[in-house]
Design a protein around this motif. Structure first.
Motif, PDB file in Angstrom:
ATOM      1  N   GLU A   1       0.816  -1.216   0.000  1.00  0.00           N
ATOM      2  CA  GLU A   1       0.000   0.000   0.000  1.00  0.00           C
ATOM      3  C   GLU A   1       0.850   1.266   0.000  1.00  0.00           C
ATOM      4  O   GLU A   1       0.317   2.382  -0.036  1.00  0.00           O
ATOM      5  N   GLY A   2       2.171   1.103   0.057  1.00  0.00           N
ATOM      6  CA  GLY A   2       3.058   2.251   0.015  1.00  0.00           C
ATOM      7  C   GLY A   2       3.312   2.911   1.353  1.00  0.00           C
ATOM      8  O   GLY A   2       3.813   4.037   1.409  1.00  0.00           O
TER       9      GLY A   2
ATOM     10  N   LEU B   1      10.770   5.829  12.979  1.00  0.00           N
ATOM     11  CA  LEU B   1      12.063   5.368  12.467  1.00  0.00           C
ATOM     12  C   LEU B   1      11.878   4.492  11.226  1.00  0.00           C
ATOM     13  O   LEU B   1      12.730   4.482  10.333  1.00  0.00           O
ATOM     14  N   LEU B   2      10.771   3.757  11.191  1.00  0.00           N
ATOM     15  CA  LEU B   2      10.468   2.921  10.027  1.00  0.00           C
ATOM     16  C   LEU B   2       9.818   3.725   8.906  1.00  0.00           C
ATOM     17  O   LEU B   2       9.513   3.177   7.848  1.00  0.00           O
ATOM     18  N   GLU B   3       9.603   5.018   9.171  1.00  0.00           N
ATOM     19  CA  GLU B   3       8.955   5.927   8.217  1.00  0.00           C
ATOM     20  C   GLU B   3       7.518   5.507   7.917  1.00  0.00           C
ATOM     21  O   GLU B   3       7.011   5.687   6.807  1.00  0.00           O
ATOM     22  N   ILE B   4       6.867   4.939   8.936  1.00  0.00           N
ATOM     23  CA  ILE B   4       5.443   4.623   8.830  1.00  0.00           C
ATOM     24  C   ILE B   4       4.668   5.868   9.231  1.00  0.00           C
ATOM     25  O   ILE B   4       4.925   6.453  10.286  1.00  0.00           O
ATOM     26  N   PRO B   5       3.724   6.325   8.407  1.00  0.00           N
ATOM     27  CA  PRO B   5       3.027   7.586   8.681  1.00  0.00           C
ATOM     28  C   PRO B   5       2.327   7.593  10.037  1.00  0.00           C
ATOM     29  O   PRO B   5       1.804   6.575  10.494  1.00  0.00           O
ATOM     30  N   ALA B   6       2.340   8.759  10.676  1.00  0.00           N
ATOM     31  CA  ALA B   6       1.600   8.948  11.918  1.00  0.00           C
ATOM     32  C   ALA B   6       0.109   8.951  11.604  1.00  0.00           C
ATOM     33  O   ALA B   6      -0.288   9.073  10.438  1.00  0.00           O
TER      34      ALA B   6
ATOM     35  N   ASP C   1      -3.071   9.429   4.493  1.00  0.00           N
ATOM     36  CA  ASP C   1      -3.934   9.948   3.443  1.00  0.00           C
ATOM     37  C   ASP C   1      -3.390  11.247   2.880  1.00  0.00           C
ATOM     38  O   ASP C   1      -3.458  11.512   1.689  1.00  0.00           O
ATOM     39  N   ALA C   2      -2.796  12.074   3.781  1.00  0.00           N
ATOM     40  CA  ALA C   2      -2.253  13.346   3.323  1.00  0.00           C
ATOM     41  C   ALA C   2      -1.082  13.124   2.380  1.00  0.00           C
ATOM     42  O   ALA C   2      -0.933  13.796   1.364  1.00  0.00           O
TER      43      ALA C   2
END
Length: 221
Positions: A158-159, A204-209, A214-215
């Motif tokens: 899903e990116g 750190l894993l660059e997973i969105p907050a 969506d932004a």
């Protein structure tokens, strides 16, 4: 002429075994009560006698179902895991993301120090191959690895997870991090903010907050 007892079959096809049904209900009641008592008093503070008293059975009756305090602890942890699994599936069915479901679990853990302590203590004891809960915990972590591998792979598709990361290893890292956080939190709850540190790890894993996924998609679209 046969008597009534002979004319009444005891094992009709499809007829439930009432003793087994009653036994299953009793086991469920014991586990539910154990969750309650362990949550209130923790592992060391809980006695089987107190659980048996609340259920309304003898100590021997309780041991008949679970064999020992450790056996009951293992059943309690399994029940908690089943609740977590059901909540996770329910959240995903409602459209809540896998990562947000994990966030909810971390938040719930901060409200359940007794159950967190149970998990930490019993999982450490169960590293002994002779421990009665050893296989249960080994299988639990195997199932978690499989489940997390699928979930993080989907997140990657899903990116929302970097493609240069191995989804299976990320799942193992997250589980290890959460277990370690729980241990540190139990030792020093005022100094360890589980929810915030979990969010830092996701960063750190660059997973969105929350709300940023969506932004980010809108900006890239």
């Amino acid at each position: 002429m046969s008597n009534a007892a002979e004319d009444t079959p005891t094992d009709l096809p499809g007829r439930p075994d009432l003793r087994r049904v009653r036994g299953d209900k009793r086991r469920t009641t014991i586990v539910e009560t154990a969750v309650e008592v362990f949550g209130e008093q923790g592992y060391r503070g809980t006695s089987l006698r107190e659980i048996a008293r609340r259920v309304g059975i003898s100590d021997a009756g309780l041991l008949h179902h679970f064999g020992s305090k450790v056996g009951l602890l293992a059943a309690t942890i399994a029940a908690r895991d089943e609740i977590d699994r059901a909540r996770r599936e329910e959240s995903e069915a409602a459209g809540v993301s896998f990562v947000d479901t994990m966030r909810e679990q971390v938040a719930r853990n901060t409200r359940s120090p007794g159950l967190v302590a149970l998990h930490v203590v019993l999982s450490a004891e169960a590293t002994d191959p002779q421990h009665p809960a050893h296989e249960s915990f080994r299988d639990r972590y195997r199932a978690l690895r499989h489940q997390d591998d699928e979930s993080f792979s989907r997140l990657q598709d899903e990116g929302h997870l970097r493609n240069d990361l191995d989804a299976e290893r990320v799942g193992q890292l997250v589980t290890a991090m959460m277990d370690g956080l729980q241990l540190q939190w139990l030792l020093d709850p005022d100094a360890v903010d589980m929810a915030r540190l979990f969010e830092d790890f996701l960063h750190l894993l660059e997973i969105p907050a929350p709300g940023q996924g969506d932004a980010a998609e809108s900006r890239s679209g």
